[in-house]
Write a protein that holds these residues in place. Structure first.
Motif, PDB file in Angstrom:
ATOM      1  N   ASP A 158     -21.006  46.701  71.637  1.00  0.00           N
ATOM      2  CA  ASP A 158     -20.763  47.204  73.227  1.00  0.00           C
ATOM      3  C   ASP A 158     -20.369  45.716  74.254  1.00  0.00           C
ATOM      4  OD1 ASP A 158     -21.638  48.900  75.654  1.00  0.00           O
ATOM      5  OD2 ASP A 158     -23.520  48.363  76.080  1.00  0.00           O
ATOM      6  N   ASP A 159     -21.010  44.748  74.351  1.00  0.00           N
ATOM      7  CA  ASP A 159     -20.617  43.694  75.008  1.00  0.00           C
ATOM      8  C   ASP A 159     -19.331  43.729  75.192  1.00  0.00           C
ATOM      9  OD1 ASP A 159     -23.212  43.140  75.102  1.00  0.00           O
ATOM     10  OD2 ASP A 159     -22.657  42.057  72.845  1.00  0.00           O
ATOM     11  N   GLN A 160     -18.187  44.026  74.002  1.00  0.00           N
ATOM     12  CA  GLN A 160     -17.108  43.730  74.436  1.00  0.00           C
ATOM     13  C   GLN A 160     -16.290  45.262  75.212  1.00  0.00           C
ATOM     14  OE1 GLN A 160     -14.510  42.580  71.145  1.00  0.00           O
ATOM     15  NE2 GLN A 160     -15.820  42.878  69.555  1.00  0.00           N
ATOM     16  N   HIS A 161     -16.220  46.075  74.460  1.00  0.00           N
ATOM     17  CA  HIS A 161     -15.826  47.169  74.894  1.00  0.00           C
ATOM     18  C   HIS A 161     -16.614  48.442  76.382  1.00  0.00           C
ATOM     19  CE1 HIS A 161     -13.568  46.554  71.483  1.00  0.00           C
ATOM     20  NE2 HIS A 161     -14.378  46.069  70.291  1.00  0.00           N
ATOM     21  N   THR A 163     -18.259  47.008  78.300  1.00  0.00           N
ATOM     22  CA  THR A 163     -17.693  46.400  79.688  1.00  0.00           C
ATOM     23  C   THR A 163     -16.344  46.763  79.783  1.00  0.00           C
ATOM     24  OG1 THR A 163     -19.662  44.811  79.098  1.00  0.00           O
ATOM     25  CG2 THR A 163     -17.635  43.871  80.405  1.00  0.00           C
ATOM     26  N   ALA A 164     -15.796  46.185  79.067  1.00  0.00           N
ATOM     27  CA  ALA A 164     -14.622  46.863  79.092  1.00  0.00           C
ATOM     28  C   ALA A 164     -14.034  48.127  79.698  1.00  0.00           C
ATOM     29  CB  ALA A 164     -13.056  46.355  77.930  1.00  0.00           C
ATOM     30  N   SER A 194     -16.297  37.071  74.314  1.00  0.00           N
ATOM     31  CA  SER A 194     -15.730  38.579  73.649  1.00  0.00           C
ATOM     32  C   SER A 194     -15.701  39.515  74.737  1.00  0.00           C
ATOM     33  CB  SER A 194     -17.400  38.543  72.499  1.00  0.00           C
ATOM     34  OG  SER A 194     -18.458  38.830  73.447  1.00  0.00           O
ATOM     35  N   ALA A 195     -16.095  39.278  75.871  1.00  0.00           N
ATOM     36  CA  ALA A 195     -16.465  40.496  77.045  1.00  0.00           C
ATOM     37  C   ALA A 195     -15.039  39.989  78.072  1.00  0.00           C
ATOM     38  CB  ALA A 195     -17.394  40.368  77.718  1.00  0.00           C
ATOM     39  N   ILE A 199     -12.413  43.083  78.028  1.00  0.00           N
ATOM     40  CA  ILE A 199     -11.798  43.498  79.366  1.00  0.00           C
ATOM     41  C   ILE A 199     -10.070  43.263  79.623  1.00  0.00           C
ATOM     42  CG2 ILE A 199     -11.424  42.802  81.846  1.00  0.00           C
ATOM     43  CD1 ILE A 199     -14.634  42.324  80.632  1.00  0.00           C
ATOM     44  N   VAL A 260     -16.217  36.971  84.177  1.00  0.00           N
ATOM     45  CA  VAL A 260     -18.117  36.854  82.963  1.00  0.00           C
ATOM     46  C   VAL A 260     -17.647  35.599  82.548  1.00  0.00           C
ATOM     47  CG1 VAL A 260     -17.549  39.985  82.000  1.00  0.00           C
ATOM     48  CG2 VAL A 260     -15.329  37.705  81.669  1.00  0.00           C
ATOM     49  N   ASN A 316     -23.108  48.394  81.137  1.00  0.00           N
ATOM     50  CA  ASN A 316     -23.093  48.651  81.202  1.00  0.00           C
ATOM     51  C   ASN A 316     -23.262  50.282  80.721  1.00  0.00           C
ATOM     52  OD1 ASN A 316     -21.085  46.724  79.848  1.00  0.00           O
ATOM     53  ND2 ASN A 316     -22.289  46.622  77.941  1.00  0.00           N
TER      54      ASN A 316
END
Length: 393
Positions: A158-161, A163-164, A194-195, A199, A260, A316
C-alpha cells in the motif's frame, strides 16, 4: 490534552483495537457438532478435494493479512515489529470500518527477504489477499515482486501503490482545474523511495510523458554511478533530457511537484520558477515539504498534502479499502496495473463538475461514495484483464 497524549490514553484504555467475534452461536451439543467435530470434517474433506471451496466454506473470501517487518513504520523508521503493531491494528480497523473486510495484523520478526517471502507465502492459504505495510525500500520491491510470482491471491504494497493511485486521481482533477493536459505537463517527484518510484510508474501509465525523479543527491539520470537497481530501472524511462542538478534546477518550468521526501525542502522561490499555475503536492508527514499557505502565496494553483487539516488530503484510505473490496468480490489473483488505473479514475470521478475546485480535487475520507465506486471499477477491471475467478454478484 493534545493528540499524542489522547492517543496514549486511548490505546491503554482500548488494550488493542481489534478482537475476534464469532459469527455462530454454540448453545448446545448439536450446535457444537455442526460448527466443530464431527460435522466440521465434511467441509474439510470438500476443501481437500477442491481448495477453491475455502472461499465459500470459510471466511477466507473476506480476510486480508496486514503484514510488516517493522522497518519503515510511518515516519518513525525501523522501530521493530512489536512497535509497529499499533499501526497494523489501525490499518485493520480501517479495512473493517470502510469496506467491511476482516483484516489480521501480522508483525514478522525478520528483515531477511528470503524469510519474509517464505513466511508470507506459507501463510497465504489462510487469506484472500495480502497487504504489505511499512517495509523499507529497496527490500519492499523484491518482497512484493517475489510474492506476486508465488501467490495465487493479490499482494499489494500500500505504501507504494495506494499512494500512487491517490496521487493519480488528485492529478487528474488538478489538471481539470488548471486546464492542462496530462500528456503535455512536466512533472517532478522529489523522493525516490518506494512511494516515489510507484508514483512515477503510475503517473506514466496515466499519460505523463515528461517526468523527473529527484532524491537528496538531485535529479536521477541515466548513466549515474551508484544507482540501486530500482533507481537504475527508472533512470531509463525518466529524465529523458538527461538533465543534472538539484531539485531547484529540476523545477524550473515544471508544471507539477510531487513530494514524498522531507519537511521544508521545497522553497517558495522554487515554486515561483515553475510554469504558470503549478500543481504542488507536498506530502511529507506530518510536516510537508512546504506548508500549503506558503505554496499558495508563492503562486501554486492547486495544493494537496497528506494532512487532514488542509484541503485536498492525499490519503491512502481513499484507495485500499475499495481496491481490496473489489479484488475480494471477484476473487482476483492479482491487483494489476489495469485495476490500479481503474481505481484512480474511479476516485477522480467521484468529484462532480459542480464540486470541483482548487480546494476540492479529492473526496473526503468519509465520503460514502468512495468504496462502492472503487470496488466496482476494480472488480470490472479484474474481470476484463482476466485475473478474476468469479463474476461479481
Amino acid at each position: 490534552m493534545d493528540v499524542k497524549e489522547e492517543a496514549m490514553k486511548m490505546h491503554a484504555q482500548w488494550a488493542g483495537k481489534l478482537e475476534v467475534k464469532s459469527r455462530v452461536q454454540i448453545q448446545d451439543s448439536h450446535d457444537l457438532s455442526i460448527a466443530y467435530t464431527p460435522g466440521v470434517a465434511q467441509p474439510c474433506l470438500a476443501i481437500q478435494k477442491d481448495p477453491s471451496l475455502s472461499y465459500t466454506l470459510t471466511r477466507r473470501w473476506n480476510t486480508v493479512a496486514v503484514i510488516t517487518d517493522g522497518t519503515a513504520i510511518l515516519g518513525l523508521g525501523d522501530i521493530g515489529p512489536e512497535a509497529g503493531m499499533p499501526v497494523m491494528e489501525g490499518k485493520c480497523v480501517l479495512f473493517k470500518e470502510f469496506a467491511d473486510i476482516d483484516a489480521i495484523p501480522l508483525c514478522l520478526k525478520t528483515k531477511d527477504v528470503d524469510e519474509l517471502v517464505r513466511t508470507i507465502y506459507l501463510l497465504s492459504g489462510s487469506f484472500g489477499g495480502i497487504n504489505l505495510e511499512d517495509i523499507s525500500a529497496p527490500r519492499c520491491f523484491e518482497v512484493e515482486r517475489r510474492l506476486k510470482e508465488l501467490c495465487d491471491i493479490p499482494v499489494f504494497h500500500d505504501d507504494q501503490h495506494g499512494t500512487a493511485i491517490i496521487v493519480g486521481a488528485a492529478l487528474m482533477n488538478a489538471l481539470k482545474v488548471t486546464g492542462k493536459k496530462i500528456g503535455e505537463i512536466r512533472c517532478v517527484i522529489n523522493g525516490a523511495g518506494s512511494a516515489g518510484i510507484a508514483i512515477a510508474k503510475h503517473l506514466m501509465r496515466l499519460g505523463v510523458k515528461n517526468l523527473t525523479l529527484c532524491d537528496r543527491f538531485g535529479m536521477i539520470c541515466e548513466g549515474m554511478e551508484g544507482l540501486n537497481p530500482a533507481h537504475e530501472e527508472m533512470s531509463h524511462v525518466t529524465n529523458l533530457e538527461h538533465k543534472k542538478g538539484t531539485l531547484a534546477d529540476a523545477l524550473v518550468g515544471a508544471d507539477v511537484f510531487v513530494g514524498v521526501s522531507a519537511p521544508g525542502v521545497l522553497k517558495p522561490e522554487m515554486i515561483k520558477s515553475m510554469a504558470k499555475d503549478p500543481i504542488v503536492f507536498p506530502m511529507a508527514n506530518p510536516v510537508p515539504e512546504i506548508m500549503p499557505e506558503e505554496a499558495l502565496e508563492a503562486g501554486a494553483a492547486v495544493v494537496g498534502t497528506g494532512r487532514s487539516d488542509f484541503p485536498n488530503q492525499i490519503n491512502n484510505v481513499l484507495a485500499f479499502p475499495g481496491i481490496f473490496r473489489g479484488a475480494l468480490d471477484v476473487r482476483a489473483s492479482d491487483i494489476n496495473d489495469e485495476m490500479k488505473t481503474a481505481a484512480s479514475f474511479a476516485i477522480a470521478g467521484i468529484i462532480t463538475d459542480e464540486e470541483l475546485s482548487k480546494e476540492c480535487i479529492l473526496p473526503k475520507a468519509f465520503d460514502k461514495r468512495i468504496v462502492p465506486a472503487v470496488a466496482k471499477a476494480v472488480a470490472e477491471a479484474a474481470i476484463k484483464s482476466g485475473v478474476a475467478a468469479v463474476q461479481k454478484k
